[in-house]
Motif scaffolding. Structure first.
Motif, PDB file in Angstrom:
ATOM      1  N   VAL A   1     -10.776  -3.192   1.120  1.00 20.33           N
ATOM      2  CA  VAL A   1     -10.171  -2.042   1.794  1.00 20.33           C
ATOM      3  C   VAL A   1     -10.320  -0.830   0.875  1.00 20.33           C
ATOM      4  N   TRP A   2     -11.099   0.152   1.308  1.00 18.46           N
ATOM      5  CA  TRP A   2     -11.405   1.294   0.439  1.00 18.46           C
ATOM      6  C   TRP A   2     -10.152   2.061   0.024  1.00 18.46           C
ATOM      7  N   ASN A   3      -9.141   2.119   0.897  1.00 20.95           N
ATOM      8  CA  ASN A   3      -7.930   2.879   0.578  1.00 20.95           C
ATOM      9  C   ASN A   3      -7.251   2.347  -0.688  1.00 20.95           C
ATOM     10  N   GLY A   4      -7.282   1.041  -0.873  1.00 16.95           N
ATOM     11  CA  GLY A   4      -6.699   0.451  -2.077  1.00 16.95           C
ATOM     12  C   GLY A   4      -7.420   0.914  -3.330  1.00 16.95           C
ATOM     13  N   TRP A   5      -8.723   0.951  -3.257  1.00 26.37           N
ATOM     14  CA  TRP A   5      -9.522   1.431  -4.387  1.00 26.37           C
ATOM     15  C   TRP A   5      -9.261   2.911  -4.643  1.00 26.37           C
ATOM     16  N   PHE A   6      -9.078   3.672  -3.562  1.00 21.81           N
ATOM     17  CA  PHE A   6      -8.753   5.093  -3.717  1.00 21.81           C
ATOM     18  C   PHE A   6      -7.447   5.250  -4.492  1.00 21.81           C
ATOM     19  N   LEU A   7      -6.436   4.449  -4.149  1.00 22.91           N
ATOM     20  CA  LEU A   7      -5.147   4.549  -4.852  1.00 22.91           C
ATOM     21  C   LEU A   7      -5.284   4.179  -6.328  1.00 22.91           C
ATOM     22  N   VAL A   8      -6.069   3.155  -6.630  1.00 24.22           N
ATOM     23  CA  VAL A   8      -6.308   2.794  -8.035  1.00 24.22           C
ATOM     24  C   VAL A   8      -6.972   3.962  -8.756  1.00 24.22           C
TER      25      VAL A   8
ATOM     26  N   GLY B   1       2.634   2.742  -9.380  1.00 26.37           N
ATOM     27  CA  GLY B   1       1.712   2.848  -8.255  1.00 26.37           C
ATOM     28  C   GLY B   1       0.433   2.075  -8.493  1.00 26.37           C
ATOM     29  N   LEU B   2      -0.077   2.150  -9.720  1.00 23.59           N
ATOM     30  CA  LEU B   2      -1.291   1.428 -10.079  1.00 23.59           C
ATOM     31  C   LEU B   2      -1.073  -0.074  -9.957  1.00 23.59           C
ATOM     32  N   ASP B   3       0.073  -0.533 -10.420  1.00 27.12           N
ATOM     33  CA  ASP B   3       0.404  -1.954 -10.311  1.00 27.12           C
ATOM     34  C   ASP B   3       0.435  -2.384  -8.850  1.00 27.12           C
ATOM     35  N   ARG B   4       1.099  -1.611  -8.002  1.00 29.60           N
ATOM     36  CA  ARG B   4       1.198  -1.954  -6.576  1.00 29.60           C
ATOM     37  C   ARG B   4      -0.169  -1.896  -5.902  1.00 29.60           C
ATOM     38  N   ALA B   5      -0.980  -0.911  -6.269  1.00 27.50           N
ATOM     39  CA  ALA B   5      -2.319  -0.803  -5.680  1.00 27.50           C
ATOM     40  C   ALA B   5      -3.180  -2.009  -6.073  1.00 27.50           C
ATOM     41  N   ARG B   6      -3.082  -2.430  -7.310  1.00 32.56           N
ATOM     42  CA  ARG B   6      -3.860  -3.600  -7.747  1.00 32.56           C
ATOM     43  C   ARG B   6      -3.403  -4.861  -7.027  1.00 32.56           C
ATOM     44  N   ARG B   7      -2.092  -4.983  -6.823  1.00 26.02           N
ATOM     45  CA  ARG B   7      -1.575  -6.136  -6.057  1.00 26.02           C
ATOM     46  C   ARG B   7      -2.120  -6.099  -4.627  1.00 26.02           C
ATOM     47  N   PHE B   8      -2.147  -4.917  -4.043  1.00 29.98           N
ATOM     48  CA  PHE B   8      -2.692  -4.759  -2.695  1.00 29.98           C
ATOM     49  C   PHE B   8      -4.155  -5.227  -2.669  1.00 29.98           C
ATOM     50  N   LEU B   9      -4.927  -4.830  -3.684  1.00 25.84           N
ATOM     51  CA  LEU B   9      -6.348  -5.189  -3.727  1.00 25.84           C
ATOM     52  C   LEU B   9      -6.576  -6.678  -3.948  1.00 25.84           C
ATOM     53  N   GLU B  10      -5.619  -7.346  -4.586  1.00 23.58           N
ATOM     54  CA  GLU B  10      -5.752  -8.802  -4.733  1.00 23.58           C
ATOM     55  C   GLU B  10      -5.806  -9.468  -3.359  1.00 23.58           C
ATOM     56  N   ARG B  11      -5.054  -8.934  -2.415  1.00 26.89           N
ATOM     57  CA  ARG B  11      -5.012  -9.492  -1.058  1.00 26.89           C
ATOM     58  C   ARG B  11      -6.086  -8.886  -0.147  1.00 26.89           C
ATOM     59  N   HIS B  12      -6.476  -7.637  -0.437  1.00 25.75           N
ATOM     60  CA  HIS B  12      -7.412  -6.914   0.437  1.00 25.75           C
ATOM     61  C   HIS B  12      -8.481  -6.209  -0.412  1.00 25.75           C
ATOM     62  N   PRO B  13      -9.361  -6.968  -1.044  1.00 25.28           N
ATOM     63  CA  PRO B  13     -10.312  -6.360  -1.990  1.00 25.28           C
ATOM     64  C   PRO B  13     -11.380  -5.464  -1.371  1.00 25.28           C
TER      65      PRO B  13
ATOM     66  N   PHE C   1       0.832  -1.191   0.000  1.00 33.10           N
ATOM     67  CA  PHE C   1       0.000   0.000   0.000  1.00 33.10           C
ATOM     68  C   PHE C   1       0.877   1.255   0.000  1.00 33.10           C
ATOM     69  N   LYS C   2       1.847   1.275   0.909  1.00 32.92           N
ATOM     70  CA  LYS C   2       2.741   2.435   1.018  1.00 32.92           C
ATOM     71  C   LYS C   2       3.540   2.635  -0.263  1.00 32.92           C
ATOM     72  N   GLU C   3       4.009   1.536  -0.859  1.00 36.42           N
ATOM     73  CA  GLU C   3       4.743   1.650  -2.127  1.00 36.42           C
ATOM     74  C   GLU C   3       3.850   2.264  -3.200  1.00 36.42           C
ATOM     75  N   ALA C   4       2.621   1.808  -3.271  1.00 35.01           N
ATOM     76  CA  ALA C   4       1.689   2.337  -4.269  1.00 35.01           C
ATOM     77  C   ALA C   4       1.513   3.834  -4.072  1.00 35.01           C
TER      78      ALA C   4
END
Length: 146
Positions: A30-37, A16-28, A1-4
């Motif tokens: 979590v709104w913060n991940g969607w915000f980063l995407v 950042g988009l790649d890292r955020a999508r990876r984060f969402l694969e594990r935590h679909p 998340f922090k890397e994204a």
């Protein structure tokens, strides 16, 4: 998340988009991940992707004005000024003195040809934040367009 977040903040949106999508694969859910995407997508001009991600973030509980403000930018760029205004009005209810939201309400009004209303939003933003460069620039545009 922090890397994204860091990649997006530094202007490396694709990474950042790649890292955020990876984060969402594990935590679909979590709104913060969607915000980063959404944030990365918006900065890349991918308006529809940004809209979808911000809508998901709001659906999952994103609070405050940021997600709604970002959503409004995507909606406006997709030609949905009414939807952009609704999102901004909801954001303003959450944070009544948020200068970014007030400026963006002015931008929506200006795009809809309502120059006086737009100028009013920009003046209000400048009352709250006298040094806001965006509000000053947009106010000049609104006044010269009239």
């Amino acid at each position: 998340f922090k890397e994204a977040y860091d990649f997006i903040r530094m202007g490396e949106e694709e990474k950042g988009l790649d890292r955020a999508r990876r984060f969402l694969e594990r935590h679909p859910t979590v709104w913060n991940g969607w915000f980063l995407v959404g944030w990365a997508s918006r900065r890349l001009g991918r308006w529809a992707e940004g809209r979808e991600a911000f809508e998901k973030a709001v659906e999952l509980g994103a609070e405050g004005a940021d997600a709604l403000n970002e959503l409004s930018i995507c909606l406006l760029e997709l030609g949905d000024a009414a939807g952009a205004r609704r999102a901004l009005e909801k954001a303003l209810r959450a944070e009544p003195e948020n200068v970014k939201v007030i400026v963006n309400l002015g931008v929506v009004a200006l795009r809809q040809g309502r120059k006086e209303e737009a100028a009013g939003f920009f003046r209000t933003a400048l009352e709250l934040e006298p040094d806001d460069e965006d509000a000053s620039r947009w106010l000049s545009q609104a006044e010269s367009a009239g």
